[in-house]
Design a protein around this motif. Structure first.
Motif, PDB file in Angstrom:
ATOM      1  N   TYR A  31     -20.909  28.108  88.973  1.00  0.00           N
ATOM      2  CA  TYR A  31     -22.013  29.224  89.518  1.00  0.00           C
ATOM      3  C   TYR A  31     -22.559  29.501  88.144  1.00  0.00           C
ATOM      4  O   TYR A  31     -22.611  29.336  87.167  1.00  0.00           O
ATOM      5  CB  TYR A  31     -20.735  30.494  89.699  1.00  0.00           C
ATOM      6  N   VAL A  33     -24.294  33.274  86.764  1.00  0.00           N
ATOM      7  CA  VAL A  33     -24.203  35.193  86.462  1.00  0.00           C
ATOM      8  C   VAL A  33     -25.353  36.317  85.176  1.00  0.00           C
ATOM      9  O   VAL A  33     -25.066  35.512  84.493  1.00  0.00           O
ATOM     10  CB  VAL A  33     -22.459  36.596  86.286  1.00  0.00           C
ATOM     11  N   HIS A  47     -29.576  31.381  81.458  1.00  0.00           N
ATOM     12  CA  HIS A  47     -29.215  30.903  82.769  1.00  0.00           C
ATOM     13  C   HIS A  47     -29.201  30.024  83.624  1.00  0.00           C
ATOM     14  O   HIS A  47     -28.461  29.222  84.112  1.00  0.00           O
ATOM     15  CB  HIS A  47     -28.210  32.554  83.163  1.00  0.00           C
ATOM     16  N   ARG A  50     -28.197  26.440  82.078  1.00  0.00           N
ATOM     17  CA  ARG A  50     -26.939  26.107  82.186  1.00  0.00           C
ATOM     18  C   ARG A  50     -26.835  25.742  83.475  1.00  0.00           C
ATOM     19  O   ARG A  50     -26.090  24.815  83.723  1.00  0.00           O
ATOM     20  CB  ARG A  50     -26.507  27.526  82.039  1.00  0.00           C
ATOM     21  N   LYS A 149     -19.720  25.493  83.308  1.00  0.00           N
ATOM     22  CA  LYS A 149     -19.521  26.870  84.091  1.00  0.00           C
ATOM     23  C   LYS A 149     -19.198  25.990  85.585  1.00  0.00           C
ATOM     24  O   LYS A 149     -19.848  26.515  87.102  1.00  0.00           O
ATOM     25  CB  LYS A 149     -20.421  27.749  84.657  1.00  0.00           C
ATOM     26  N   GLU A 181     -12.158  31.306  73.174  1.00  0.00           N
ATOM     27  CA  GLU A 181     -13.378  32.041  73.712  1.00  0.00           C
ATOM     28  C   GLU A 181     -12.525  32.797  74.818  1.00  0.00           C
ATOM     29  O   GLU A 181     -11.178  32.812  74.295  1.00  0.00           O
ATOM     30  CB  GLU A 181     -14.000  31.713  74.210  1.00  0.00           C
ATOM     31  N   SER A 183     -11.207  34.212  78.645  1.00  0.00           N
ATOM     32  CA  SER A 183     -11.617  34.439  80.024  1.00  0.00           C
ATOM     33  C   SER A 183     -12.400  34.041  81.004  1.00  0.00           C
ATOM     34  O   SER A 183     -12.720  33.134  81.482  1.00  0.00           O
ATOM     35  CB  SER A 183      -9.972  35.060  80.586  1.00  0.00           C
ATOM     36  N   HIS A 184     -13.006  35.574  80.386  1.00  0.00           N
ATOM     37  CA  HIS A 184     -14.979  35.142  80.651  1.00  0.00           C
ATOM     38  C   HIS A 184     -15.742  35.586  79.638  1.00  0.00           C
ATOM     39  O   HIS A 184     -16.788  35.849  79.901  1.00  0.00           O
ATOM     40  CB  HIS A 184     -15.184  36.155  81.950  1.00  0.00           C
ATOM     41  N   THR A 185     -15.718  35.440  78.390  1.00  0.00           N
ATOM     42  CA  THR A 185     -16.020  36.185  77.473  1.00  0.00           C
ATOM     43  C   THR A 185     -15.944  34.937  76.523  1.00  0.00           C
ATOM     44  O   THR A 185     -15.582  33.860  76.169  1.00  0.00           O
ATOM     45  CB  THR A 185     -15.850  37.416  77.100  1.00  0.00           C
ATOM     46  N   ASN A 186     -17.091  35.250  75.416  1.00  0.00           N
ATOM     47  CA  ASN A 186     -16.519  34.479  74.319  1.00  0.00           C
ATOM     48  C   ASN A 186     -16.682  35.323  73.634  1.00  0.00           C
ATOM     49  O   ASN A 186     -16.220  36.711  73.227  1.00  0.00           O
ATOM     50  CB  ASN A 186     -18.465  34.099  73.525  1.00  0.00           C
ATOM     51  N   LEU A 205     -18.060  28.125  76.460  1.00  0.00           N
ATOM     52  CA  LEU A 205     -19.312  27.961  77.796  1.00  0.00           C
ATOM     53  C   LEU A 205     -19.841  27.856  77.163  1.00  0.00           C
ATOM     54  O   LEU A 205     -19.652  29.289  75.889  1.00  0.00           O
ATOM     55  CB  LEU A 205     -19.153  28.871  78.374  1.00  0.00           C
ATOM     56  N   GLY A 207     -22.346  30.750  75.871  1.00  0.00           N
ATOM     57  CA  GLY A 207     -22.720  31.784  76.091  1.00  0.00           C
ATOM     58  C   GLY A 207     -23.879  31.971  76.191  1.00  0.00           C
ATOM     59  O   GLY A 207     -24.614  32.167  75.113  1.00  0.00           O
ATOM     60  N   VAL A 208     -24.789  33.059  76.985  1.00  0.00           N
ATOM     61  CA  VAL A 208     -25.834  33.490  76.300  1.00  0.00           C
ATOM     62  C   VAL A 208     -26.128  34.380  75.777  1.00  0.00           C
ATOM     63  O   VAL A 208     -26.080  34.608  75.491  1.00  0.00           O
ATOM     64  CB  VAL A 208     -26.731  33.577  78.475  1.00  0.00           C
ATOM     65  N   THR A 209     -24.890  35.520  75.932  1.00  0.00           N
ATOM     66  CA  THR A 209     -24.923  35.968  75.095  1.00  0.00           C
ATOM     67  C   THR A 209     -24.694  36.007  73.653  1.00  0.00           C
ATOM     68  O   THR A 209     -24.964  37.148  73.065  1.00  0.00           O
ATOM     69  CB  THR A 209     -23.888  37.347  76.136  1.00  0.00           C
ATOM     70  N   GLY A 244     -20.120  38.730  76.624  1.00  0.00           N
ATOM     71  CA  GLY A 244     -20.518  38.288  77.970  1.00  0.00           C
ATOM     72  C   GLY A 244     -21.597  38.954  78.233  1.00  0.00           C
ATOM     73  O   GLY A 244     -21.391  40.345  78.399  1.00  0.00           O
ATOM     74  N   THR A 245     -21.999  38.645  79.879  1.00  0.00           N
ATOM     75  CA  THR A 245     -22.916  38.951  80.566  1.00  0.00           C
ATOM     76  C   THR A 245     -22.135  40.544  81.099  1.00  0.00           C
ATOM     77  O   THR A 245     -23.073  41.794  80.907  1.00  0.00           O
ATOM     78  CB  THR A 245     -23.459  37.980  81.616  1.00  0.00           C
TER      79      THR A 245
HETATM   80  N1  PDD Z   1     -18.308  34.712  83.029  1.00  0.00           N
HETATM   81  N2  PDD Z   1     -16.441  32.230  78.202  1.00  0.00           N
HETATM   82  C1  PDD Z   1     -16.872  31.718  79.841  1.00  0.00           C
HETATM   83  C2  PDD Z   1     -15.184  31.234  79.747  1.00  0.00           C
HETATM   84  C3  PDD Z   1     -17.268  32.929  80.614  1.00  0.00           C
HETATM   85  O1  PDD Z   1     -16.421  32.934  82.071  1.00  0.00           O
HETATM   86  C4  PDD Z   1     -18.758  33.566  80.102  1.00  0.00           C
HETATM   87  C5  PDD Z   1     -19.068  34.423  81.346  1.00  0.00           C
HETATM   88  C6  PDD Z   1     -18.310  33.711  78.903  1.00  0.00           C
HETATM   89  C7  PDD Z   1     -19.786  34.757  78.494  1.00  0.00           C
HETATM   90  O2  PDD Z   1     -20.754  33.881  79.110  1.00  0.00           O
HETATM   91  P1  PDD Z   1     -22.133  34.700  79.493  1.00  0.00           P
HETATM   92  O3  PDD Z   1     -22.578  35.236  77.790  1.00  0.00           O
HETATM   93  O4  PDD Z   1     -23.522  33.716  79.663  1.00  0.00           O
HETATM   94  O5  PDD Z   1     -21.885  36.120  79.979  1.00  0.00           O
HETATM   95  C8  PDD Z   1     -18.077  33.210  78.167  1.00  0.00           C
HETATM   96  C9  PDD Z   1     -19.161  35.222  83.450  1.00  0.00           C
HETATM   97  C10 PDD Z   1     -20.104  36.349  83.910  1.00  0.00           C
HETATM   98  C11 PDD Z   1     -18.178  35.158  84.701  1.00  0.00           C
HETATM   99  O6  PDD Z   1     -17.435  34.295  84.790  1.00  0.00           O
HETATM  100  O7  PDD Z   1     -18.097  36.574  85.297  1.00  0.00           O
END
Ligand code: PDD
Length: 297
Positions: A31, A33, A47, A50, A149, A181, A183-186, A205, A207-209, A244-245
């Motif tokens: 997936y 985002v 994105h 990736r 991802k 990192e 759970s959903h961010t760096n 991951l 991360g783009v951010t 993170g995004t």
């Molecule tokens: N999560 N690390 C993990 C495990 C992530 O799932 C994410 C993004 C990031 C940050 O990556 P980016 O900067 O590219 O969004 C780091 C998305 C937003 C989600 O699962 O909703």
């Protein structure tokens, strides 16, 4: 809100998949985002790269959708049909190995992937950013390919749930004593004016951010060290923030029971948060993205 499913645009509530979809049965898919501002996808290409990398690593044939024009064409329809041509939103894309009778090995060649996309309105968490957030540390229970991802997010789900139950915004994952990192961010620390973050390996991951923030730091003359820090070093950090995004740069003021810095967002975190906001706004201020679409689906 509208959704796209295998070539069709329809109300999200009407989008259905077969129960034998390998995303449902095995979490067999990837997936992505994107952040959307004024109808434009921030960092479209990173994105997308990736997503294509994940498909290739999982040996899922990339559908026509997983191209610049494919995504822009669908995103434009979803955003305009959902009233998201202006303001802040997100685009979610998920591609699975398709639907086939349950067996672990890949389905027959030619089984079409399931392609799903949808959009959501997004409200940037500005109040939390101004205050700074609390996080907790939890063991990193994930597999050895965290750089893909994938849909398989159970360790991330459990980590974030624990954070929520402990009134915290995020969980920092710790593997062998090292902070990988969120759970959903760096996550990025600051020690003696230098940014410290886990290097790009299979354990996080990309991360783009994270990438954009490190670029902005270098432009601002803030030194960057892609060297992970240990959980035991958290007490040495002057500042710490998430990237993170859906978080942008989010200052952390507390880890478990430990206060970070002065317990308020630090100056480097705030500088980078402002720089990221300016970068998002300027990149998304370009003429409508549809002008860059050369073909129509
Ligand atoms: N999560 N690390 C993990 C495990 C992530 O799932 C994410 C993004 C990031 C940050 O990556 P980016 O900067 O590219 O969004 C780091 C998305 C937003 C989600 O699962 O909703």
């Amino acid at each position: 809100m509208l959704a796209y499913l295998n070539g069709q645009i329809l109300p999200r509530a009407a989008a259905t998949i077969p129960v034998e979809d390998r995303g449902f049965i095995f979490g067999d898919g990837v997936y992505e985002v994107w952040r959307v501002v004024n109808g434009q996808l921030f960092e479209l290409d990173r994105h997308l790269a990736r997503l294509v990398y994940g498909l290739s690593e999982l040996r899922i044939a990339a559908p026509e959708f997983a191209t610049r024009d494919g995504i822009l064409t669908v995103a434009e329809k979803l955003l305009s049909g959902s009233g998201l041509e202006t303001g802040e939103g997100t685009v979610y894309v998920q591609i699975t190995r398709g639907s086939a009778p349950r067996t672990h090995a890949f389905p027959p060649e030619g089984t079409p992937p399931t392609v799903y996309a949808t959009v959501n309105r997004f409200v940037p968490p500005e109040e939390a950013r101004a205050r700074g957030v609390s996080v907790v540390t939890v063991p990193d229970l994930r597999w050895m390919r965290c750089n893909i991802k994938t849909l398989q997010l159970l360790p991330n789900v459990l980590a974030k749930q624990e954070a929520s139950e402990r009134s915290s915004m995020e969980a920092l994952l710790v593997r062998d004593g090292v902070v990988t990192e969120g759970s959903h961010t760096n996550c990025i620390g600051v020690i003696d004016g230098v940014l410290r973050t886990h290097p790009l390996t299979n354990l996080i991951l990309p991360g783009v951010t994270r990438a954009v923030v490190l670029e902005l730091a270098r432009e601002l003359g803030i030194p960057v060290s892609e060297l992970a820090f240990n959980e035991s070093e958290i007490s040495d950090l002057d500042e710490l923030f998430l990237a993170g995004t859906t978080s942008d740069v989010m200052p952390i003021v507390r880890v478990n029971d430990q206060t970070i810095g002065d317990g308020v967002p630090g100056p480097i975190s705030l500088r980078l948060a402002a720089a990221l906001r300016a970068r998002i706004d300027s990149d998304c201020a370009a003429p409508p993205y549809l002008t860059s679409v050369s073909t129509t689906a």
